[in-house]
Write a protein that holds these residues in place. Structure first.
Motif: not given
Length: 379
Positions: A31-39, A67-73, A98-101
């Motif tokens: 999922x993390x890879x796909x989020x990045x690939x699809x912007x 969640x940490x990986x999502x925050x990094x992206x 919420x400080x990390x969106x």
């Protein structure tokens, strides 16, 4: 705005005695890879993050790393609680997140939280509607008669001051009437838990959770994306995909699906024992989670053990055409005084069906046994 819609992760779940943790970690990494690939800018998770309301430390760590990986992206993440989650536990560090969106719904307290953002097309509103029962809602609407799930959801949605000229996205975890169910959901009140899709008609998109089979209503704008993984033998033929939604100006909605890889596929193999054995050596996907359905009229000696030599991850094996006879009961030790009637029934169920009884079915049997025992005691 472009966002991904997930639901029903059920982190920490086991299926037929197999822990799904490794499969869930692998899928979430995809999922993390796909989020990045699809912007993709935003991720919506529509409930049932965990399998249990008090998740294991291992399950919490899995979601925390995600969640940490999502925050990094730099992904904005909106999360609601489902019927398997504890709203209070899930949102315990809400202000910090919420400080990390990362926005997590609070327990329902009489008002649905609205979170608004701006994009190239103006304002877009997201409504975080956690799973509710009538009892959660009734005390906040004393002037209304709220007895059913329909009553409760209707009251909550009608209490929203909705500007229909703006773009409005609802995230909700409820059972839509006529939605197709799977074996792995836990629907507490059957059809009584269902609500009409028309309650959501004024929203531009409704990101639903609760039902594990991918399906949609109202031309796709009300949608279940399906569970993260296949969680029951009946789901073996489901076509899994990831839902991606792009909303531009009002009424301009584009929904697409993407495939990801899974650590193990889940599938059924149906046929005669000899046929399955003969073809097994040519099956390159031998590590899949397998549900065997045998067509043989008679039981095969050590059939399961022999099949496991080819398919180590067999979850269940059952005989489709086998009739229950007198000899079938010989394998169950009814004289074992250490086992309760419920445990003996569970042994019998596993012998005949080839899989563990579900928690919902077990509750029904337990209630029936208790009733019989009470009647016997009264006599």
């Amino acid at each position: 705005m472009k966002f991904m819609h997930l639901a029903d992760l059920h982190i920490g779940k086991s299926v037929n005695g197999y822990s799904m943790i490794d499969d869930q970690v692998y899928a979430l990494d995809q999922i993390v890879k796909l989020l990045e690939e699809e912007n993709i800018e935003m991720l919506l998770i529509a409930g049932d993050i965990y399998q249990n309301s008090v998740p294991s430390v291992e399950a919490i760590r899995v979601f925390e790393r995600f969640l940490i990986k999502l925050n990094n992206l730099n992904i904005t993440t909106l999360i609601i609680s489902g019927n398997h989650d504890s709203s209070d536990r899930l949102s315990y560090a809400n202000e910090f997140f919420r400080e990390s969106k990362i926005y997590i719904s609070n327990s329902y307290s009489g008002k649905i939280e609205k979170i608004s953002f701006e994009d190239n097309y103006g304002k877009i509103n997201f409504y975080l509607f956690p799973y509710i029962k009538p009892s959660n809602v009734k005390r906040y609407f004393e002037d209304l008669e709220i007895y059913t799930y329909q009553d409760a959801v209707k009251a909550v949605i009608e209490s929203i001051d909705l500007d229909t000229d703006e773009r409005n996205i609802m995230i909700s975890h409820q059972f839509i009437l006529n939605a197709e169910l799977s074996e792995s959901e836990e629907i507490y009140a059957g059809e009584a838990e269902a609500v009409s899709m028309n309650l959501y008609k004024d929203f531009d998109y409704v990101a639903l959770g609760h039902i594990h089979k991918k399906q949609s209503f109202m031309n796709g704008k009300i949608r279940y994306p399906g569970a993260l993984l296949k969680y029951a033998s009946s789901e073996s033929n489901y076509e899994k995909s990831i839902t991606i939604v792009e909303i531009k100006e009002k009424n301009n909605l584009v929904i697409s699906e993407r495939k990801i890889e899974y650590l193990h596929e889940m599938r059924k193999i149906r046929g005669y024992f000899s046929e399955i054995i003969n073809s097994a050596s040519e099956d390159s996907n031998f590590n899949d989670y397998i549900h065997i359905e045998l067509l043989d009229d008679n039981e095969i000696s050590e059939g399961l053990q022999r099949l496991r030599e080819f398919y180590p991850n067999i979850m269940t094996m059952r005989y489709v055409n086998l009739k229950i006879g007198d000899n079938d009961l010989e394998e169950i030790d009814f004289e074992n005084n250490e086992k309760s009637p419920l445990e003996l029934f569970k042994d019998f169920y596993y012998l005949r069906i080839g899989e563990e009884i579900s928690s919902s079915k077990e509750d029904i049997i337990k209630e029936a046994i208790d009733k019989i025992w009470r009647e016997n005691e009264s006599d």
